[in-house]
Write a protein that holds these residues in place. Structure first.
Motif, PDB file in Angstrom:
ATOM      1  N   THR A 100      54.581  71.014  -4.129  1.00 30.74           N
ATOM      2  CA  THR A 100      55.194  70.001  -5.074  1.00 30.74           C
ATOM      3  C   THR A 100      54.285  69.102  -4.948  1.00 30.74           C
ATOM      4  O   THR A 100      53.191  68.774  -4.475  1.00 30.74           O
ATOM      5  N   ALA A 101      54.423  68.074  -6.359  1.00 28.15           N
ATOM      6  CA  ALA A 101      53.285  67.163  -6.622  1.00 28.15           C
ATOM      7  C   ALA A 101      53.992  65.673  -6.357  1.00 28.15           C
ATOM      8  O   ALA A 101      53.215  64.684  -6.282  1.00 28.15           O
ATOM      9  N   ASP A 102      55.146  65.611  -6.316  1.00 28.92           N
ATOM     10  CA  ASP A 102      55.833  64.601  -6.135  1.00 28.92           C
ATOM     11  C   ASP A 102      56.411  64.076  -4.894  1.00 28.92           C
ATOM     12  O   ASP A 102      56.813  65.154  -4.048  1.00 28.92           O
ATOM     13  N   PRO A 103      56.485  62.879  -4.348  1.00 27.31           N
ATOM     14  CA  PRO A 103      57.203  62.773  -2.873  1.00 27.31           C
ATOM     15  C   PRO A 103      58.552  63.282  -2.784  1.00 27.31           C
ATOM     16  O   PRO A 103      59.265  63.353  -3.698  1.00 27.31           O
ATOM     17  N   VAL A 104      58.783  63.737  -1.562  1.00 24.06           N
ATOM     18  CA  VAL A 104      60.132  64.539  -1.492  1.00 24.06           C
ATOM     19  C   VAL A 104      60.775  64.071  -0.123  1.00 24.06           C
ATOM     20  O   VAL A 104      60.008  63.338   0.833  1.00 24.06           O
ATOM     21  N   THR A 105      61.913  64.636  -0.063  1.00 21.91           N
ATOM     22  CA  THR A 105      62.622  64.065   1.089  1.00 21.91           C
ATOM     23  C   THR A 105      62.805  65.566   2.059  1.00 21.91           C
ATOM     24  O   THR A 105      62.436  66.793   1.429  1.00 21.91           O
ATOM     25  N   GLY A 106      63.125  65.374   3.083  1.00 18.91           N
ATOM     26  CA  GLY A 106      62.905  66.772   4.124  1.00 18.91           C
ATOM     27  C   GLY A 106      62.793  66.451   5.500  1.00 18.91           C
ATOM     28  O   GLY A 106      62.373  65.186   5.868  1.00 18.91           O
ATOM     29  N   VAL A 107      63.123  67.534   6.450  1.00 21.88           N
ATOM     30  CA  VAL A 107      62.629  67.273   7.663  1.00 21.88           C
ATOM     31  C   VAL A 107      61.614  68.198   8.384  1.00 21.88           C
ATOM     32  O   VAL A 107      61.477  69.245   8.019  1.00 21.88           O
ATOM     33  N   PRO A 108      60.504  67.467   8.761  1.00 19.86           N
ATOM     34  CA  PRO A 108      59.404  68.226   9.303  1.00 19.86           C
ATOM     35  C   PRO A 108      59.673  69.347  10.197  1.00 19.86           C
ATOM     36  O   PRO A 108      60.677  69.189  11.188  1.00 19.86           O
ATOM     37  N   THR A 109      59.159  70.357  10.032  1.00 18.53           N
ATOM     38  CA  THR A 109      59.591  71.782  10.792  1.00 18.53           C
ATOM     39  C   THR A 109      58.158  72.171  11.383  1.00 18.53           C
ATOM     40  O   THR A 109      58.212  73.228  12.265  1.00 18.53           O
ATOM     41  N   SER A 110      57.198  71.826  10.958  1.00 19.10           N
ATOM     42  CA  SER A 110      55.855  72.241  11.703  1.00 19.10           C
ATOM     43  C   SER A 110      54.884  71.008  11.353  1.00 19.10           C
ATOM     44  O   SER A 110      54.977  70.398  10.510  1.00 19.10           O
ATOM     45  N   SER A 111      53.952  70.779  12.293  1.00 22.55           N
ATOM     46  CA  SER A 111      52.918  69.784  12.032  1.00 22.55           C
ATOM     47  C   SER A 111      51.736  69.948  13.043  1.00 22.55           C
ATOM     48  O   SER A 111      51.790  70.882  13.902  1.00 22.55           O
ATOM     49  N   SER A 112      50.722  69.342  12.844  1.00 22.21           N
ATOM     50  CA  SER A 112      49.580  69.226  13.544  1.00 22.21           C
ATOM     51  C   SER A 112      49.704  68.000  14.445  1.00 22.21           C
ATOM     52  O   SER A 112      49.750  66.714  13.938  1.00 22.21           O
ATOM     53  N   THR A 113      49.865  68.042  15.670  1.00 17.29           N
ATOM     54  CA  THR A 113      50.115  67.056  16.791  1.00 17.29           C
ATOM     55  C   THR A 113      48.853  66.209  16.848  1.00 17.29           C
ATOM     56  O   THR A 113      47.655  66.721  16.653  1.00 17.29           O
ATOM     57  N   THR A 114      48.995  65.153  17.090  1.00 18.71           N
ATOM     58  CA  THR A 114      47.779  64.118  17.129  1.00 18.71           C
ATOM     59  C   THR A 114      46.750  64.467  18.005  1.00 18.71           C
ATOM     60  O   THR A 114      47.191  65.069  19.322  1.00 18.71           O
ATOM     61  N   PRO A 115      45.448  64.537  17.898  1.00 19.57           N
ATOM     62  CA  PRO A 115      44.595  65.006  18.562  1.00 19.57           C
ATOM     63  C   PRO A 115      44.585  64.376  20.296  1.00 19.57           C
ATOM     64  O   PRO A 115      44.378  65.234  21.225  1.00 19.57           O
ATOM     65  N   MET A 116      44.948  63.081  20.302  1.00 15.48           N
ATOM     66  CA  MET A 116      45.320  62.512  21.560  1.00 15.48           C
ATOM     67  C   MET A 116      46.094  63.165  22.564  1.00 15.48           C
ATOM     68  O   MET A 116      45.983  63.554  23.578  1.00 15.48           O
ATOM     69  N   THR A 117      47.273  63.800  21.862  1.00  9.77           N
ATOM     70  CA  THR A 117      48.247  64.404  22.596  1.00  9.77           C
ATOM     71  C   THR A 117      47.858  65.988  22.953  1.00  9.77           C
ATOM     72  O   THR A 117      48.080  66.508  24.225  1.00  9.77           O
ATOM     73  N   VAL A 118      47.296  66.632  22.023  1.00  8.81           N
ATOM     74  CA  VAL A 118      46.733  67.986  22.279  1.00  8.81           C
ATOM     75  C   VAL A 118      45.638  67.841  23.323  1.00  8.81           C
ATOM     76  O   VAL A 118      45.709  68.786  24.335  1.00  8.81           O
ATOM     77  N   VAL A 119      44.639  67.257  23.419  1.00  2.43           N
ATOM     78  CA  VAL A 119      43.581  67.182  24.067  1.00  2.43           C
ATOM     79  C   VAL A 119      44.236  66.832  25.746  1.00  2.43           C
ATOM     80  O   VAL A 119      43.908  67.243  26.686  1.00  2.43           O
TER      81      VAL A 119
END
Length: 410
Positions: free
Chosen positions: A90-109
Protein backbone atom coordinates in the motif's frame (compact mmCIF):
# COMPACT_ATOMS: atom_id res chain seq x y z
CA UNK A 1 19.25 0.90 -4.46
CA UNK A 2 22.08 -0.01 -2.08
CA UNK A 3 22.14 1.30 1.45
CA UNK A 4 25.23 2.91 2.95
CA UNK A 5 27.17 0.87 5.47
CA UNK A 6 25.30 0.98 8.79
CA UNK A 7 28.34 0.29 10.99
CA UNK A 8 28.23 3.80 12.55
CA UNK A 9 24.53 3.38 13.42
CA UNK A 10 25.17 -0.06 14.92
CA UNK A 11 28.00 1.27 17.06
CA UNK A 12 25.87 4.22 18.16
CA UNK A 13 23.07 1.82 19.08
CA UNK A 14 25.46 -0.27 21.16
CA UNK A 15 26.69 2.90 22.90
CA UNK A 16 23.11 3.91 23.77
CA UNK A 17 22.26 0.45 25.08
CA UNK A 18 25.40 0.38 27.21
CA UNK A 19 24.74 3.87 28.59
CA UNK A 20 21.21 2.76 29.52
CA UNK A 21 22.64 -0.15 31.49
CA UNK A 22 21.03 -2.73 29.20
CA UNK A 23 24.08 -3.94 27.25
CA UNK A 24 26.66 -5.43 29.61
CA UNK A 25 28.33 -8.47 28.07
CA UNK A 26 31.04 -7.61 25.48
CA UNK A 27 29.94 -10.63 23.44
CA UNK A 28 26.43 -9.22 23.11
CA UNK A 29 27.92 -5.85 22.19
CA UNK A 30 29.83 -7.55 19.39
CA UNK A 31 26.54 -9.03 18.16
CA UNK A 32 24.75 -5.66 18.22
CA UNK A 33 27.60 -4.05 16.30
CA UNK A 34 27.68 -6.86 13.73
CA UNK A 35 24.00 -7.50 12.92
CA UNK A 36 22.40 -4.98 10.49
CA UNK A 37 18.91 -4.39 11.83
CA UNK A 38 17.80 -2.68 8.62
CA UNK A 39 18.00 -5.95 6.67
CA UNK A 40 15.45 -7.52 9.03
CA UNK A 41 12.87 -4.82 8.34
CA UNK A 42 12.45 -5.69 4.65
CA UNK A 43 10.24 -4.85 2.82
CA UNK A 44 9.41 -2.02 5.23
CA UNK A 45 7.52 -0.84 8.30
CA UNK A 46 4.39 1.02 9.35
CA UNK A 47 4.82 4.21 11.37
CA UNK A 48 2.00 5.68 13.50
CA UNK A 49 -0.01 8.37 11.69
CA UNK A 50 -2.90 10.66 12.61
CA UNK A 51 -6.30 9.22 13.38
CA UNK A 52 -4.97 5.86 14.51
CA UNK A 53 -3.75 5.05 11.01
CA UNK A 54 -0.40 3.66 9.89
CA UNK A 55 1.93 5.22 7.35
CA UNK A 56 3.82 2.69 5.17
CA UNK A 57 7.54 3.24 4.71
CA UNK A 58 9.61 0.88 2.57
CA UNK A 59 13.33 0.35 2.33
CA UNK A 60 13.21 1.00 -1.42
CA UNK A 61 10.94 4.05 -1.19
CA UNK A 62 12.68 5.91 1.63
CA UNK A 63 15.85 7.92 1.40
CA UNK A 64 18.80 5.79 2.60
CA UNK A 65 19.58 8.13 5.48
CA UNK A 66 15.93 8.22 6.56
CA UNK A 67 15.67 4.42 6.40
CA UNK A 68 18.72 3.93 8.62
CA UNK A 69 17.38 6.49 11.11
CA UNK A 70 14.14 4.51 11.31
CA UNK A 71 15.93 1.16 11.58
CA UNK A 72 18.16 2.30 14.44
CA UNK A 73 15.60 4.33 16.35
CA UNK A 74 14.72 3.28 19.87
CA UNK A 75 11.23 2.23 18.80
CA UNK A 76 9.25 -0.91 18.11
CA UNK A 77 8.38 -0.97 14.41
CA UNK A 78 5.21 -2.60 13.08
CA UNK A 79 6.02 -4.81 10.09
CA UNK A 80 2.63 -6.44 9.45
CA UNK A 81 -1.01 -5.42 9.96
CA UNK A 82 -4.05 -7.67 10.31
CA UNK A 83 -2.10 -10.85 9.76
CA UNK A 84 -1.22 -10.18 6.10
CA UNK A 85 -0.59 -6.55 5.10
CA UNK A 86 2.99 -5.34 4.62
CA UNK A 87 4.16 -1.83 3.79
CA UNK A 88 5.04 -2.63 0.16
CA UNK A 89 1.38 -3.50 -0.54
CA UNK A 90 0.00 0.00 0.00
CA UNK A 91 1.14 3.55 -0.66
CA UNK A 92 -1.39 5.35 1.53
CA UNK A 93 -1.95 5.49 5.28
CA UNK A 94 -4.13 2.59 6.42
CA UNK A 95 -5.95 1.37 9.49
CA UNK A 96 -5.20 -2.00 11.02
CA UNK A 97 -3.93 -3.93 14.01
CA UNK A 98 -0.21 -4.75 14.20
CA UNK A 99 0.34 -8.52 14.08
CA UNK A 100 4.12 -8.60 13.71
CA UNK A 101 6.82 -6.12 14.63
CA UNK A 102 10.47 -5.53 15.32
CA UNK A 103 10.66 -4.92 19.04
CA UNK A 104 12.71 -2.02 20.33
CA UNK A 105 16.41 -2.95 20.60
CA UNK A 106 16.35 -1.90 24.26
CA UNK A 107 13.84 -4.67 25.01
CA UNK A 108 15.46 -7.28 22.76
CA UNK A 109 18.96 -6.83 24.17
CA UNK A 110 17.68 -6.54 27.74
CA UNK A 111 15.94 -9.89 27.42
CA UNK A 112 18.85 -11.76 25.91
CA UNK A 113 21.12 -10.37 28.63
CA UNK A 114 18.61 -11.66 31.22
CA UNK A 115 18.75 -15.09 29.56
CA UNK A 116 22.24 -15.68 31.05
CA UNK A 117 23.53 -17.79 28.17
CA UNK A 118 26.82 -19.64 28.15
CA UNK A 119 29.00 -20.12 25.08
CA UNK A 120 27.86 -23.70 24.46
CA UNK A 121 24.17 -23.24 25.31
CA UNK A 122 21.33 -24.22 23.01
CA UNK A 123 18.37 -21.84 22.76
CA UNK A 124 14.77 -22.19 21.61
CA UNK A 125 13.30 -18.86 20.51
CA UNK A 126 9.50 -18.76 20.30
CA UNK A 127 8.38 -16.05 17.88
CA UNK A 128 10.97 -15.41 15.18
CA UNK A 129 9.32 -12.18 14.03
CA UNK A 130 11.72 -10.26 11.80
CA UNK A 131 14.62 -12.50 12.80
CA UNK A 132 16.74 -9.70 14.31
CA UNK A 133 16.90 -11.22 17.79
CA UNK A 134 17.53 -14.62 16.16
CA UNK A 135 20.55 -13.16 14.38
CA UNK A 136 21.91 -11.74 17.64
CA UNK A 137 21.58 -15.18 19.24
CA UNK A 138 23.27 -16.84 16.25
CA UNK A 139 26.17 -14.40 16.33
CA UNK A 140 26.71 -15.05 20.04
CA UNK A 141 26.11 -18.82 20.15
CA UNK A 142 26.56 -20.11 16.61
CA UNK A 143 23.73 -20.86 14.22
CA UNK A 144 23.57 -24.58 15.07
CA UNK A 145 22.79 -23.80 18.72
CA UNK A 146 19.72 -21.69 17.93
CA UNK A 147 16.25 -22.98 17.04
CA UNK A 148 13.59 -20.40 16.23
CA UNK A 149 9.90 -21.03 15.55
CA UNK A 150 7.33 -18.72 13.95
CA UNK A 151 3.61 -19.42 13.48
CA UNK A 152 3.05 -17.11 10.49
CA UNK A 153 4.44 -18.61 7.24
CA UNK A 154 4.87 -15.22 5.54
CA UNK A 155 6.66 -13.72 8.54
CA UNK A 156 8.82 -16.85 8.83
CA UNK A 157 9.80 -16.71 5.14
CA UNK A 158 10.90 -13.07 5.35
CA UNK A 159 12.89 -13.72 8.53
CA UNK A 160 14.55 -16.79 7.03
CA UNK A 161 15.56 -14.81 3.93
CA UNK A 162 17.08 -12.05 6.08
CA UNK A 163 18.94 -14.59 8.22
CA UNK A 164 20.37 -16.24 5.11
CA UNK A 165 21.39 -12.85 3.73
CA UNK A 166 23.32 -12.08 6.89
CA UNK A 167 24.99 -15.48 6.86
CA UNK A 168 23.00 -17.40 9.47
CA UNK A 169 21.56 -20.72 8.27
CA UNK A 170 19.96 -21.53 11.61
CA UNK A 171 17.15 -23.96 12.49
CA UNK A 172 14.14 -21.87 11.46
CA UNK A 173 10.82 -23.67 11.91
CA UNK A 174 7.28 -22.68 10.92
CA UNK A 175 4.77 -23.92 13.47
CA UNK A 176 3.00 -23.37 16.78
CA UNK A 177 5.61 -22.14 19.24
CA UNK A 178 3.31 -22.91 22.19
CA UNK A 179 4.21 -26.55 21.59
CA UNK A 180 7.93 -25.81 21.48
CA UNK A 181 10.08 -27.89 19.12
CA UNK A 182 10.69 -31.32 20.69
CA UNK A 183 12.83 -32.54 17.79
CA UNK A 184 15.84 -30.51 18.96
CA UNK A 185 15.11 -30.60 22.69
CA UNK A 186 16.27 -30.43 25.39
CA UNK A 187 17.37 -26.79 25.40
CA UNK A 188 19.49 -24.85 27.87
CA UNK A 189 17.38 -21.75 27.39
CA UNK A 190 13.91 -20.86 26.08
CA UNK A 191 12.99 -17.27 25.22
CA UNK A 192 9.63 -16.04 23.93
CA UNK A 193 9.21 -12.84 21.94
CA UNK A 194 5.43 -13.06 22.27
CA UNK A 195 3.20 -12.86 25.35
CA UNK A 196 1.47 -15.98 26.69
CA UNK A 197 -1.34 -16.43 29.18
CA UNK A 198 0.88 -18.81 31.10
CA UNK A 199 4.14 -20.56 30.35
CA UNK A 200 3.30 -23.75 28.40
CA UNK A 201 4.40 -26.90 30.18
CA UNK A 202 5.81 -28.09 26.83
CA UNK A 203 8.55 -25.49 27.28
CA UNK A 204 9.33 -26.77 30.77
CA UNK A 205 9.44 -30.36 29.52
CA UNK A 206 11.81 -29.39 26.68
CA UNK A 207 14.25 -27.49 28.92
CA UNK A 208 17.18 -29.13 30.71
CA UNK A 209 17.19 -29.13 34.53
CA UNK A 210 18.83 -25.90 35.59
CA UNK A 211 17.78 -24.26 32.32
CA UNK A 212 16.06 -20.89 32.15
CA UNK A 213 12.75 -19.92 30.51
CA UNK A 214 12.07 -16.23 29.86
CA UNK A 215 8.61 -15.15 28.73
CA UNK A 216 6.05 -12.39 29.07
CA UNK A 217 2.94 -13.62 30.90
CA UNK A 218 -0.54 -12.12 30.98
CA UNK A 219 -3.68 -12.01 28.88
CA UNK A 220 -4.09 -8.24 28.41
CA UNK A 221 -2.21 -5.92 26.08
CA UNK A 222 -0.68 -4.20 29.12
CA UNK A 223 -0.17 -5.10 32.77
CA UNK A 224 1.98 -8.07 31.75
CA UNK A 225 5.15 -9.26 33.43
CA UNK A 226 8.44 -10.82 32.34
CA UNK A 227 8.70 -14.23 34.00
CA UNK A 228 12.09 -15.84 34.54
CA UNK A 229 11.93 -19.41 35.80
CA UNK A 230 14.47 -22.19 36.33
CA UNK A 231 13.55 -25.79 35.55
CA UNK A 232 13.99 -28.25 38.42
CA UNK A 233 15.09 -31.89 38.34
CA UNK A 234 11.54 -33.03 39.18
CA UNK A 235 10.06 -31.40 36.05
CA UNK A 236 8.67 -28.34 37.80
CA UNK A 237 9.90 -24.77 37.32
CA UNK A 238 10.19 -21.89 39.73
CA UNK A 239 11.18 -18.24 39.53
CA UNK A 240 9.72 -14.76 39.60
CA UNK A 241 8.48 -11.81 37.60
CA UNK A 242 11.58 -9.72 36.99
CA UNK A 243 9.82 -6.63 35.66
CA UNK A 244 7.24 -5.17 33.32
CA UNK A 245 7.12 -6.40 29.75
CA UNK A 246 4.89 -5.87 26.74
CA UNK A 247 4.71 -8.07 23.63
CA UNK A 248 2.09 -9.07 21.10
CA UNK A 249 0.29 -12.21 22.20
CA UNK A 250 0.85 -15.61 20.65
CA UNK A 251 -1.61 -15.81 17.75
CA UNK A 252 -3.65 -18.61 19.32
CA UNK A 253 -4.06 -16.57 22.51
CA UNK A 254 -4.60 -13.07 21.12
CA UNK A 255 -7.58 -11.32 22.79
CA UNK A 256 -10.71 -11.24 20.65
CA UNK A 257 -12.39 -7.79 20.64
CA UNK A 258 -15.85 -7.87 22.14
CA UNK A 259 -18.62 -7.14 19.64
CA UNK A 260 -22.21 -6.08 20.08
CA UNK A 261 -24.04 -3.89 22.55
CA UNK A 262 -22.11 -3.94 25.83
CA UNK A 263 -25.06 -2.50 27.76
CA UNK A 264 -27.22 -5.40 26.54
CA UNK A 265 -24.61 -7.87 27.77
CA UNK A 266 -24.84 -6.39 31.26
CA UNK A 267 -28.57 -5.67 31.38
CA UNK A 268 -29.42 -8.34 33.96
CA UNK A 269 -27.00 -8.31 36.90
CA UNK A 270 -27.32 -10.61 39.89
CA UNK A 271 -25.88 -8.13 42.40
CA UNK A 272 -25.21 -4.41 42.72
CA UNK A 273 -23.09 -2.60 45.32
CA UNK A 274 -20.57 0.17 45.91
CA UNK A 275 -17.06 -0.76 44.84
CA UNK A 276 -14.49 -0.58 47.64
CA UNK A 277 -11.83 0.52 45.17
CA UNK A 278 -12.21 2.42 41.90
CA UNK A 279 -11.99 0.18 38.80
CA UNK A 280 -9.79 2.87 37.21
CA UNK A 281 -6.97 1.20 39.18
CA UNK A 282 -6.98 -1.42 36.44
CA UNK A 283 -5.53 1.20 34.09
CA UNK A 284 -2.31 1.02 36.14
CA UNK A 285 0.28 -1.68 35.42
CA UNK A 286 0.57 -3.56 38.72
CA UNK A 287 -3.17 -3.59 39.56
CA UNK A 288 -3.81 -4.77 35.99
CA UNK A 289 -1.31 -7.61 36.45
CA UNK A 290 -2.97 -8.65 39.72
CA UNK A 291 -6.41 -8.51 38.09
CA UNK A 292 -5.22 -10.96 35.43
CA UNK A 293 -4.05 -13.33 38.16
CA UNK A 294 -7.39 -13.13 39.98
CA UNK A 295 -9.54 -13.38 36.83
CA UNK A 296 -7.28 -14.83 34.11
CA UNK A 297 -10.04 -15.16 31.51
CA UNK A 298 -11.44 -11.65 31.91
CA UNK A 299 -11.07 -8.66 29.59
CA UNK A 300 -11.09 -5.06 30.81
CA UNK A 301 -13.11 -2.84 28.48
CA UNK A 302 -13.45 0.96 28.46
CA UNK A 303 -16.35 2.69 26.72
CA UNK A 304 -18.28 5.96 26.66
CA UNK A 305 -22.03 6.14 27.31
CA UNK A 306 -24.49 8.11 25.20
CA UNK A 307 -24.34 10.85 27.85
CA UNK A 308 -20.55 11.00 27.67
CA UNK A 309 -20.07 9.17 30.97
CA UNK A 310 -17.15 6.78 31.35
CA UNK A 311 -18.19 3.12 31.39
CA UNK A 312 -15.90 0.32 32.50
CA UNK A 313 -16.45 -3.43 32.23
CA UNK A 314 -14.91 -6.78 33.05
CA UNK A 315 -16.08 -9.64 30.82
CA UNK A 316 -15.21 -13.33 31.10
CA UNK A 317 -16.73 -15.03 28.06
CA UNK A 318 -15.61 -18.52 29.05
CA UNK A 319 -17.32 -18.31 32.43
CA UNK A 320 -20.20 -16.18 31.11
CA UNK A 321 -19.69 -13.53 33.79
CA UNK A 322 -19.41 -9.75 33.85
CA UNK A 323 -18.87 -6.74 36.07
CA UNK A 324 -20.11 -3.33 34.93
CA UNK A 325 -19.06 -0.07 36.59
CA UNK A 326 -20.67 3.36 36.64
CA UNK A 327 -19.52 6.46 38.50
CA UNK A 328 -21.63 9.05 40.30
CA UNK A 329 -21.11 11.63 43.01
CA UNK A 330 -20.79 8.95 45.71
CA UNK A 331 -18.22 6.85 43.87
CA UNK A 332 -18.29 3.74 41.69
CA UNK A 333 -21.13 1.23 41.55
CA UNK A 334 -20.45 -2.32 40.36
CA UNK A 335 -23.13 -4.62 38.93
CA UNK A 336 -22.12 -8.26 38.58
CA UNK A 337 -23.72 -11.15 36.74
CA UNK A 338 -22.98 -14.78 35.92
CA UNK A 339 -21.65 -17.68 37.98
CA UNK A 340 -18.44 -15.83 38.95
CA UNK A 341 -18.34 -12.52 40.82
CA UNK A 342 -15.41 -11.15 38.85
CA UNK A 343 -14.95 -7.89 40.70
CA UNK A 344 -15.15 -9.62 44.09
CA UNK A 345 -12.13 -11.77 43.15
CA UNK A 346 -10.18 -8.84 41.69
CA UNK A 347 -11.09 -6.38 44.44
CA UNK A 348 -10.10 -8.73 47.26
CA UNK A 349 -6.66 -9.15 45.76
CA UNK A 350 -6.23 -5.40 45.25
CA UNK A 351 -7.29 -4.65 48.83
CA UNK A 352 -4.77 -7.19 50.16
CA UNK A 353 -2.10 -5.72 47.87
CA UNK A 354 -2.84 -2.21 49.16
CA UNK A 355 -2.71 -3.47 52.77
CA UNK A 356 0.73 -4.93 52.03
CA UNK A 357 2.00 -1.46 50.97
CA UNK A 358 1.54 -2.06 47.24
CA UNK A 359 4.56 -4.28 46.46
CA UNK A 360 6.07 -3.98 43.00
CA UNK A 361 5.55 -6.52 40.20
CA UNK A 362 9.11 -7.78 40.76
CA UNK A 363 7.99 -9.26 44.12
CA UNK A 364 5.72 -11.79 42.40
CA UNK A 365 7.02 -15.36 42.45
CA UNK A 366 5.92 -18.24 40.24
CA UNK A 367 5.84 -22.05 40.47
CA UNK A 368 4.90 -24.27 37.50
CA UNK A 369 3.85 -27.93 37.39
CA UNK A 370 2.14 -29.96 34.69
CA UNK A 371 -1.19 -29.28 36.41
CA UNK A 372 -1.03 -25.72 37.75
CA UNK A 373 0.66 -22.33 37.80
CA UNK A 374 0.97 -20.74 41.24
CA UNK A 375 1.82 -17.09 41.81
CA UNK A 376 2.44 -15.51 45.19
CA UNK A 377 3.75 -12.40 46.91
CA UNK A 378 5.46 -12.77 50.28
CA UNK A 379 5.23 -15.64 52.78
CA UNK A 380 5.49 -19.29 51.84
CA UNK A 381 3.50 -21.43 49.44
CA UNK A 382 0.55 -23.30 50.91
CA UNK A 383 -1.53 -26.05 49.35
CA UNK A 384 -4.98 -25.54 47.88
CA UNK A 385 -7.36 -27.35 45.56
CA UNK A 386 -9.17 -24.29 44.28
CA UNK A 387 -8.65 -23.44 40.64
CA UNK A 388 -7.95 -19.73 40.83
CA UNK A 389 -8.10 -17.53 43.92
CA UNK A 390 -6.19 -15.27 46.24
CA UNK A 391 -5.23 -15.61 49.89
CA UNK A 392 -4.30 -12.66 52.06
CA UNK A 393 -2.65 -13.75 55.31
CA UNK A 394 0.11 -11.80 57.02
CA UNK A 395 0.71 -9.78 53.88
CA UNK A 396 0.72 -12.83 51.65
CA UNK A 397 -1.17 -13.01 48.39
CA UNK A 398 -1.49 -16.20 46.39
CA UNK A 399 -3.19 -17.22 43.13
CA UNK A 400 -3.36 -20.69 41.64
CA UNK A 401 -4.39 -21.37 38.05
CA UNK A 402 -5.16 -25.07 37.92
CA UNK A 403 -5.68 -26.83 34.60
CA UNK A 404 -8.67 -29.14 34.56
CA UNK A 405 -6.96 -31.14 31.80
CA UNK A 406 -3.22 -30.53 31.73
CA UNK A 407 -2.20 -29.62 28.19
CA UNK A 408 1.13 -28.62 26.73
CA UNK A 409 -0.34 -25.66 24.85
CA UNK A 410 -1.95 -23.91 27.84
Amino acid sequence: MSLPDSAPQRQALADRLKAAGVLKDPKWRAAVEAVPRELFLTPGVFLPAEGGRWNPVTALGAEPKEWLEIAYSDNSLATQLDGHLTSDQTADPVTGVPTSSSTTPMTVVGMIEDLEVGDDHTVLEVGTGTGYSTALLCHRLGEDNVTTIEVDPQVAARADAALEETGFSTWAVTGDGLLGHPRRAPYDRVIATCAVRRIPYAWVRQTKPGGIILATVGSWTYGTGLAKVIVNEDGTAEGRIIGRSSFMHARAQAPTPLAGDLSARTAYPDTERQAKLPPTLLQEWMPAFLAQLAAPGAQFVRATGSDGAQLLYLFDAERESFAAFTEDASGWTVRQGGPVALWDDVEQGLVAWADADQPDISTVRLHITDAAHTYWIGGQKISTKRRSHWIGEKHMLRWEHRLTKPRSDL
